[in-house]
Design an enzyme around this catalytic site. Structure first.
Site, PDB file in Angstrom:
ATOM      1  N   SER A 106       0.628  -0.992   0.369  1.00 33.13           N
ATOM      2  CA  SER A 106      -0.018   0.264   0.165  1.00 33.13           C
ATOM      3  C   SER A 106       1.359   1.463   0.317  1.00 33.13           C
ATOM      4  CB  SER A 106      -0.622   0.284   1.302  1.00 33.13           C
ATOM      5  OG  SER A 106      -1.101   1.428   2.025  1.00 33.13           O
ATOM      6  N   TYR A 112      -3.747  -1.153  10.151  1.00 31.12           N
ATOM      7  CA  TYR A 112      -2.723  -1.044   8.464  1.00 31.12           C
ATOM      8  C   TYR A 112      -1.514  -1.134   8.307  1.00 31.12           C
ATOM      9  CZ  TYR A 112      -4.703  -1.048   3.523  1.00 31.12           C
ATOM     10  OH  TYR A 112      -4.196  -1.424   1.985  1.00 31.12           O
TER      11      TYR A 112
END
Ligand code: NDP
Length: 256
Positions: free
Chosen positions: A147, A160
């Site tokens: 990400s 995350y």
């Protein structure tokens, strides 16, 4: 070899975890369009079956195997089934993912552990199980999903980001251990894409504006734009690319 056939996945079989929708389904669709037989995966067998039927209707060779990537027994059983009944897994994309947002001081421990289990431990467990077969064949492509939050942080998503950062270095570690056995292990780090994972952000006009102004290309990514980079990394065209993290983010990570 003609350069176009370097990108062909004809004769290859790919397992894409978390591919009943979103980025996983987009990557599986692109792999199928490049000639691969694809194995879709998710926990919800009904949604998975529908996604597989829709993709098969386009002429693709598709199987669906429902399992939870956080259950090591299910992972081992599913990979053994795929290898024995469907054929060798040549390409693995570790895409299954979840998001839990919240301020770090109130973030529940079980939520943090679920984040690590789904992203980090599962990427290790599925890869290790599939890699045993790939190593024996001295070939295989593994693509992990990171990400833009691999390298930078934002409020409310620290767990995350921690999980994605771990996947980035796990990718490098897999290359360090397995490249010598003929495997290519790389990662894709997507920017902001409109999927169910980001439903809450998409519904927030202020966040929308932020994504559009913060991303130099001025927009969210479209899920179909993640397919071709996955095809590239899964193909012979990427034969000397190993341990790399490919950002697909409209220049988000290149700028402040
Ligand atoms: P979605 O929520 O749209 O899809 C997630 C998929 O993963 C679904 O198919 C879901 O099916 C499956 N899944 C979730 N948990 C498990 C599990 N334990 N076992 C098996 N399958 C599971 O998410 P996206 O498509 O947006 O995200 C895909 C990946 O891309 C994730 O790793 C995410 O972190 C990453 N990513 C996404 C970005 C974005 O902007 N969308 C940006 C950067 C990275 P089911 O619930 O039925 O199991």
């Amino acid at each position: 070899m003609p350069s176009s056939s370097l990108f062909s996945l004809a004769g290859k079989r790919a397992l894409v975890t978390g591919s009943s929708r979103g980025l996983g389904l987009a990557m599986a669709t692109a792999l199928a369009q490049a000639g691969a037989a694809v194995i879709l995966n998710a926990r919800d067998a009904t949604a998975l079956g529908q996604a597989a039927a829709d993709l098969a209707a386009t002429g693709a060779t598709v199987n669906a195997v429902a399992f939870d990537v956080t259950s090591i027994e299910s992972v081992q059983e599913a990979v053994a089934y795929c290898e024995a009944e469907l054929g060798p897994i040549d390409i693995l994309i570790n895409n299954a993912g979840i998001q839990i947002r919240g301020p770090l001081d109130d973030f529940p421990l079980d939520g943090f552990e679920a984040m690590l289990a789904t992203h980090v431990t599962a990427t290790f467990a599925v890869s290790k199980t599939v890699a045993k077969h790939m190593i024996a064949r001295r070939q295989g492509k593994i693509i992990n999903i990171c990400s833009i939050l691999t390298n930078v942080a934002r409020p409310n998503v620290a767990p995350y980001g921690a999980a994605k950062a771990a996947i980035a270095n796990l990718t490098r570690g897999m290359a360090a251990d397995w490249a010598r056995h003929g495997l290519n292990i790389n990662a894709i780090a997507p920017g902001y894409f409109m999927t169910e994972l980001n439903e809450a952000l998409i519904a927030d006009p202020q966040f929308n504006r932020w994504v559009e102004t913060r991303t130099p290309m001025g927009r969210w990514g479209e899920v179909a734009e993640l397919g071709p980079p996955a095809v590239f990394l899964a193909s012979d065209a990427a034969s000397f690319i190993n341990g790399h993290i490919l950002y697909v983010d409209g220049a988000f990570s290149a700028t402040v």
